[in-house]
Design an enzyme around this catalytic site. Sequence first.
Site, short mmCIF file in Angstrom:
data_model
loop_
_atom_site.label_atom_id
_atom_site.label_comp_id
_atom_site.label_asym_id
_atom_site.label_seq_id
_atom_site.Cartn_x
_atom_site.Cartn_y
_atom_site.Cartn_z
N TYR A 60 -9.35 -10.76 -7.95
CA TYR A 60 -8.29 -11.45 -9.20
C TYR A 60 -9.07 -12.28 -9.74
O TYR A 60 -8.01 -12.55 -10.73
CB TYR A 60 -7.19 -11.02 -8.52
CG TYR A 60 -6.22 -9.99 -7.72
CD1 TYR A 60 -6.27 -8.46 -8.25
CD2 TYR A 60 -6.83 -9.21 -6.27
CE1 TYR A 60 -6.10 -7.49 -8.42
CE2 TYR A 60 -5.77 -8.62 -6.40
CZ TYR A 60 -6.20 -6.97 -6.28
OH TYR A 60 -5.62 -6.33 -5.68
N HIS A 115 -3.46 -9.06 2.63
CA HIS A 115 -5.13 -9.17 2.95
C HIS A 115 -5.70 -10.12 4.16
O HIS A 115 -5.76 -11.35 4.07
CB HIS A 115 -5.74 -10.14 1.92
CG HIS A 115 -6.06 -8.51 0.39
ND1 HIS A 115 -6.19 -9.22 -0.69
CD2 HIS A 115 -5.61 -7.30 0.49
CE1 HIS A 115 -5.92 -7.82 -1.36
NE2 HIS A 115 -6.36 -6.75 -0.36
N HIS A 162 -2.68 2.68 -5.56
CA HIS A 162 -3.82 1.29 -6.08
C HIS A 162 -3.23 0.30 -7.15
O HIS A 162 -3.45 -0.50 -7.31
CB HIS A 162 -4.69 1.34 -5.60
CG HIS A 162 -5.66 0.27 -4.87
ND1 HIS A 162 -4.86 0.89 -3.58
CD2 HIS A 162 -6.36 -0.31 -4.38
CE1 HIS A 162 -5.12 -0.82 -2.57
NE2 HIS A 162 -6.22 -1.00 -3.01
N ARG A 168 -0.48 -1.50 -7.31
CA ARG A 168 -0.40 -2.64 -6.42
C ARG A 168 -1.78 -3.56 -6.73
O ARG A 168 -1.20 -4.95 -6.84
CB ARG A 168 -1.58 -1.95 -4.92
CG ARG A 168 -1.45 -3.09 -4.06
CD ARG A 168 -2.49 -2.43 -2.41
NE ARG A 168 -3.45 -3.43 -1.98
CZ ARG A 168 -2.76 -3.88 -0.86
NH1 ARG A 168 -1.03 -4.16 -0.98
NH2 ARG A 168 -2.96 -4.72 -0.10
N LYS A 206 -1.59 -3.02 7.84
CA LYS A 206 -3.11 -2.35 8.41
C LYS A 206 -2.85 -3.07 10.05
O LYS A 206 -2.72 -4.55 10.18
CB LYS A 206 -4.04 -2.79 7.79
CG LYS A 206 -4.31 -1.95 6.51
CD LYS A 206 -5.70 -1.54 5.71
CE LYS A 206 -6.00 -1.14 5.28
NZ LYS A 206 -7.60 -1.78 4.91
N ARG A 256 1.09 -0.98 0.28
CA ARG A 256 -0.44 -0.24 -0.01
C ARG A 256 0.75 1.03 0.31
O ARG A 256 2.17 1.44 0.56
CB ARG A 256 -0.97 -0.42 1.28
CG ARG A 256 -1.41 -0.84 1.63
CD ARG A 256 -2.76 -1.10 2.54
NE ARG A 256 -3.43 -2.22 2.71
CZ ARG A 256 -3.07 -3.86 3.13
NH1 ARG A 256 -2.03 -3.00 3.69
NH2 ARG A 256 -3.98 -4.42 3.70
#
Length: 306
Positions: free
Chosen positions: A285, A276, A250, A253, A172, A148
């Site tokens: 994806y 994730h 992004h 990414r 995160k 990110r």
Amino acid sequence: MLLQIEAFIDAQAAELDAARNTQLAYARDLKFFAEYIEFKHLSYESITRQQIEDYMVRCDGEGLSAATRARRLSSIKQFFRFAYEEGWRADNPAIQIAGPGKEKRLPKTLTEAEVDQMLQAARSLGKTTDEQRRNSCLMEILYATGMRVSELVSLPVASVRGDPKMLLVLGKGGKERLVPLTKDARTAAAAWLAARDDKEETQKAKGKPPSRFLFPARGKDGHMTRHRFYMLIKEIAVAAGVSPGKVTPHTLRHAFATHLLAHGADLRAIQTLLGHADVATTEIYTHVLEERLKELVLQHHPLAKD
């Protein structure tokens, strides 16, 4: 209600270690809700489920996307759950409200040729050699790791010392993950690190403290901002002859994940690399797999041949 919102945000930061961007999103969403409550002469202590649903209908009428409405409702639900737990209310009026659900759109991405053009352009974009090295390092690391943008710009300089083959990324919620660095990314990092250290020595001679970040800046955060990198990547796109309208941090990414999957990478491995928490997030994806399977059938099935 603003004091209660502030208490809620502080609790999210302290108890759940919510990322700064998450805290800002909660604050924005609840600010809009508080303004609506004030406009309607309501109070958070007495507001009902129906009145919250009326607010969501209003958001829909304003043309907000399903994703934005879902996020706003999530913020409201979290706030009233906190209010209930703190004893500010005897119930949670938002608990049974169904959200609009997020639209499942395919992520915008770039072709391998377009990414290669941007990597090439980054090497020569900049007023000085140092800027060119920094820009190349940013692009190479971003595409090599799929991290990110907030993770990229806040990388500590210690993370690339010693020519590491793996990079430790703080994601995160304070979760750490290891991502491999390509040869090109390591070369670009080493070149920028040498230039960066020379500049640090000059600053040190002037009595200024050294920065702990790989991409230092004068701002309050001490490192390059997300906004600055957003503008920079647009400049790189223009220099590369790629439409800047389709390029964001992004997008790179997404390109990282899409290109890995197209070349046979496992979905679980990509989930780990992207950081994730749930593989369901990574499943956006799978359209790449569907395209590969369709291409295989059209190319190799006997009935598909002319």
